[in-house]
Design a protein around this motif. Structure first.
Motif, PDB file in Angstrom:
ATOM      1  N   VAL A 133      44.723  68.686  54.849  1.00 33.92           N
ATOM      2  CA  VAL A 133      44.139  68.777  54.021  1.00 33.92           C
ATOM      3  C   VAL A 133      43.463  67.605  53.307  1.00 33.92           C
ATOM      4  N   ASP A 134      42.079  68.163  53.242  1.00 38.44           N
ATOM      5  CA  ASP A 134      41.057  66.725  53.186  1.00 38.44           C
ATOM      6  C   ASP A 134      40.678  66.757  51.477  1.00 38.44           C
ATOM      7  N   GLY A 135      40.736  65.417  51.280  1.00 37.43           N
ATOM      8  CA  GLY A 135      40.758  65.460  49.530  1.00 37.43           C
ATOM      9  C   GLY A 135      41.883  64.617  49.148  1.00 37.43           C
ATOM     10  N   THR A 136      42.218  64.351  47.906  1.00 37.63           N
ATOM     11  CA  THR A 136      43.398  64.609  47.162  1.00 37.63           C
ATOM     12  C   THR A 136      43.255  65.313  45.755  1.00 37.63           C
ATOM     13  N   ALA A 137      44.677  65.332  45.433  1.00 36.94           N
ATOM     14  CA  ALA A 137      45.281  66.023  44.328  1.00 36.94           C
ATOM     15  C   ALA A 137      46.192  66.065  43.621  1.00 36.94           C
ATOM     16  N   ALA A 138      46.495  66.473  42.474  1.00 38.16           N
ATOM     17  CA  ALA A 138      47.977  66.510  41.577  1.00 38.16           C
ATOM     18  C   ALA A 138      49.353  66.164  42.544  1.00 38.16           C
ATOM     19  N   GLU A 139      50.034  65.143  42.738  1.00 35.96           N
ATOM     20  CA  GLU A 139      51.398  64.741  43.417  1.00 35.96           C
ATOM     21  C   GLU A 139      52.487  66.701  42.253  1.00 35.96           C
ATOM     22  N   LEU A 140      52.343  67.526  43.631  1.00 36.54           N
ATOM     23  CA  LEU A 140      53.851  68.106  43.477  1.00 36.54           C
ATOM     24  C   LEU A 140      55.391  66.654  43.996  1.00 36.54           C
ATOM     25  N   LYS A 141      56.308  67.197  43.356  1.00 34.29           N
ATOM     26  CA  LYS A 141      58.158  66.451  44.121  1.00 34.29           C
ATOM     27  C   LYS A 141      58.381  67.774  43.966  1.00 34.29           C
ATOM     28  N   VAL A 142      58.010  68.253  45.177  1.00 38.24           N
ATOM     29  CA  VAL A 142      59.471  69.703  45.813  1.00 38.24           C
ATOM     30  C   VAL A 142      60.789  69.110  46.643  1.00 38.24           C
ATOM     31  N   ASN A 143      62.044  69.922  45.850  1.00 37.31           N
ATOM     32  CA  ASN A 143      63.302  69.824  45.894  1.00 37.31           C
ATOM     33  C   ASN A 143      63.549  70.358  46.732  1.00 37.31           C
ATOM     34  N   GLN A 163      57.003  64.886  49.199  1.00 35.18           N
ATOM     35  CA  GLN A 163      55.570  65.719  47.801  1.00 35.18           C
ATOM     36  C   GLN A 163      53.933  66.350  48.566  1.00 35.18           C
ATOM     37  N   ARG A 164      53.745  67.486  47.460  1.00 35.84           N
ATOM     38  CA  ARG A 164      52.718  68.317  47.912  1.00 35.84           C
ATOM     39  C   ARG A 164      51.942  68.326  47.467  1.00 35.84           C
ATOM     40  N   THR A 165      50.540  68.744  47.833  1.00 37.00           N
ATOM     41  CA  THR A 165      50.014  68.705  46.718  1.00 37.00           C
ATOM     42  C   THR A 165      49.655  70.637  47.429  1.00 37.00           C
ATOM     43  N   ALA A 166      48.047  71.360  46.007  1.00 34.19           N
ATOM     44  CA  ALA A 166      48.062  72.850  45.492  1.00 34.19           C
ATOM     45  C   ALA A 166      47.012  73.118  44.995  1.00 34.19           C
ATOM     46  N   ARG A 167      46.248  74.259  45.493  1.00 33.96           N
ATOM     47  CA  ARG A 167      45.139  74.426  44.569  1.00 33.96           C
ATOM     48  C   ARG A 167      45.202  75.574  44.481  1.00 33.96           C
ATOM     49  N   ARG A 168      44.643  76.545  43.247  1.00 32.24           N
ATOM     50  CA  ARG A 168      43.880  77.402  43.127  1.00 32.24           C
ATOM     51  C   ARG A 168      42.518  77.805  43.207  1.00 32.24           C
ATOM     52  N   ILE A 169      42.323  78.448  44.662  1.00 33.44           N
ATOM     53  CA  ILE A 169      40.758  78.932  44.927  1.00 33.44           C
ATOM     54  C   ILE A 169      40.224  80.074  44.357  1.00 33.44           C
ATOM     55  N   MET A 170      41.319  80.829  44.493  1.00 30.69           N
ATOM     56  CA  MET A 170      40.348  82.352  43.860  1.00 30.69           C
ATOM     57  C   MET A 170      41.606  82.845  42.882  1.00 30.69           C
ATOM     58  N   GLU A 171      40.929  83.802  41.667  1.00 25.41           N
ATOM     59  CA  GLU A 171      41.701  84.388  41.255  1.00 25.41           C
ATOM     60  C   GLU A 171      40.338  85.861  40.980  1.00 25.41           C
ATOM     61  N   GLY A 172      41.369  87.259  40.889  1.00 22.47           N
ATOM     62  CA  GLY A 172      40.505  88.208  40.806  1.00 22.47           C
ATOM     63  C   GLY A 172      41.264  89.384  41.094  1.00 22.47           C
TER      64      GLY A 172
END
Length: 378
Positions: free
Chosen positions: A152-162, A363-372
């Motif tokens: 994944v390009d760039g950076t985002a907030a860290e999500l700790k998935v257990n 360690q993962r990241t996620a992002r809202r891309i579109m809503e509608g």
């Protein structure tokens, strides 16, 4: 035209459509038709939908507030089988799991708490529990951060998935066959050593050298090798039958294409990743390639990485037997894959001579891309 509210999100190295259960018909028999049209199947190009032509970009996630004690939200993952009128609900998607926590906070299913909130989740594909630590700011998910993940390009907030107690997600057993090492009889090939285990999703692992590969090939090269792809599908199908998901190889391919997944591995090896970057052997403990619904994954599915990390800790498994000098569990297992390196933290204990897996964190990241609103024909 019919219309449905949706949020298009990236979770880890996958992406797909997130739906609130309340926005879908109560009659679940309608869901498959809706989801297939949303993604544009059965056209393999998916021109008339939102699908991304590969399995990792064809995820459906349905989320709802839970009435279970100590659970905030429940969710169900649908894997659209590209080019077919088929939705597979047999397995969870570890990457899209990372999107469920932020989605739940953004949609108001879970109250935000600064600097973070633990979202307690129940996956209804596997009936397994997952906790995600979601960073929050100004009453919602804090998307911005300095965490980077391979693929994944760039950076985002860290999500700790257990992933809590992930063993036996589909079969009820860590080792579905009862063995840490199996010998599979593959039609037209002969016998091959494999480790079959069920961590979040069932997985079968073989050595790259045993199938005539080096283990550092990139997805395009693997997908273009019809002979190896056919062999890997036979290995997967044989394991599928051995676990009781199908009666023969034909049924395994037709009715259980996503369960189990199959992967091959080798020791630490340098290679050039799909982004052109140099991925060095000293950065990893093991090098892995995973086949997901007949195609080589461009990264490593999170559930598959969980299985690999646990297999590396099982004495006598194919990975443990083949490799040496694996790190202490507290340091994590660094897995090299086509897009880079990912680190997994398996938690294993032994109780009365039985191995227990308390959890596997990543360690993962996620992002809202579109809503509608997404529109379908009928």
């Amino acid at each position: 035209m019919r219309r449905f509210k949706t949020v298009f999100m990236r979770g880890g190295t996958s992406k797909g459509c997130m739906f609130l259960k309340e926005d879908l018909p109560e009659d679940r028999r309608q869901w498959d038709s809706i989801f297939l049209q949303v993604m544009g199947d059965p056209d393999p190009k998916q021109i008339d939908g939102l699908g991304g032509t590969v399995s990792s970009n064809n995820k459906i996630v349905v989320v709802w507030k839970s009435e279970e004690p100590d659970v905030d939200v429940e969710y169900l993952v649908g894997q659209i089988i590209v080019g077919k009128s088929q939705v597979d609900y047999k397995s969870n998607c570890g990457n899209m799991t990372a999107a469920v926590g932020p989605f739940a906070v953004e949609e108001g299913l879970v109250e935000a708490g600064e600097p973070s909130v633990i979202v307690r989740m129940l996956n209804r594909n596997t009936d397994k529990y997952i906790n995600i630590e979601v960073p929050c700011k100004n009453g919602t998910f804090a998307q911005e951060g300095d965490c980077s993940i391979a693929g994944v390009d760039g950076t985002a907030a860290e999500l700790k998935v257990n992933f809590l107690n992930p063993a036996g997600a589909k079969t009820g057993k860590l080792l579905p066959t009862g063995n840490v090492l199996d010998h599979l009889d593959i039609p037209g090939f002969g016998t091959i050593e494999a480790t079959i285990l069920d961590i979040s999703n069932p997985m079968v692992l073989v050595r790259a050298e045993d199938i005539g590969m080096t283990g550092v090939e990139l997805p395009e090269e693997i997908n273009a090798n019809a002979e190896v792809c056919d062999l890997l599908e036979k290995i997967r199908g044989t394991a599928c039958c051995k676990m009781g998901f199908a009666k023969d190889l034909e049924e395994a391919s037709a009715n259980s294409p996503a369960v189990p997944k199959v992967g091959f591995f080798t020791g630490p090896s340098s290679f050039t990743g799909i982004g052109g970057e140099e991925i060095r052997e000293e950065e990893m403990d093991i090098c892995v390639r995973v086949i997901s619904v007949f195609k080589c994954h461009k990264a490593c599915p999170l559930t598959s990485a969980s299985a690999v990390s646990v297999a590396a800790c099982l004495k006598g498994s194919l990975i443990e037997k083949t490799l040496s000098g694996l790190p202490d569990g507290n340091k994590g297992l660094k897995i090299g894959h086509p897009s880079g390196i990912m680190t997994m933290y398996p938690g294993l204990t032994e109780e009365q001579r039985e191995i227990k897996v308390s959890g596997v964190a990543v360690q993962r990241t996620a992002r809202r891309i579109m809503e509608g609103t997404v529109y379908i024909r009928n």
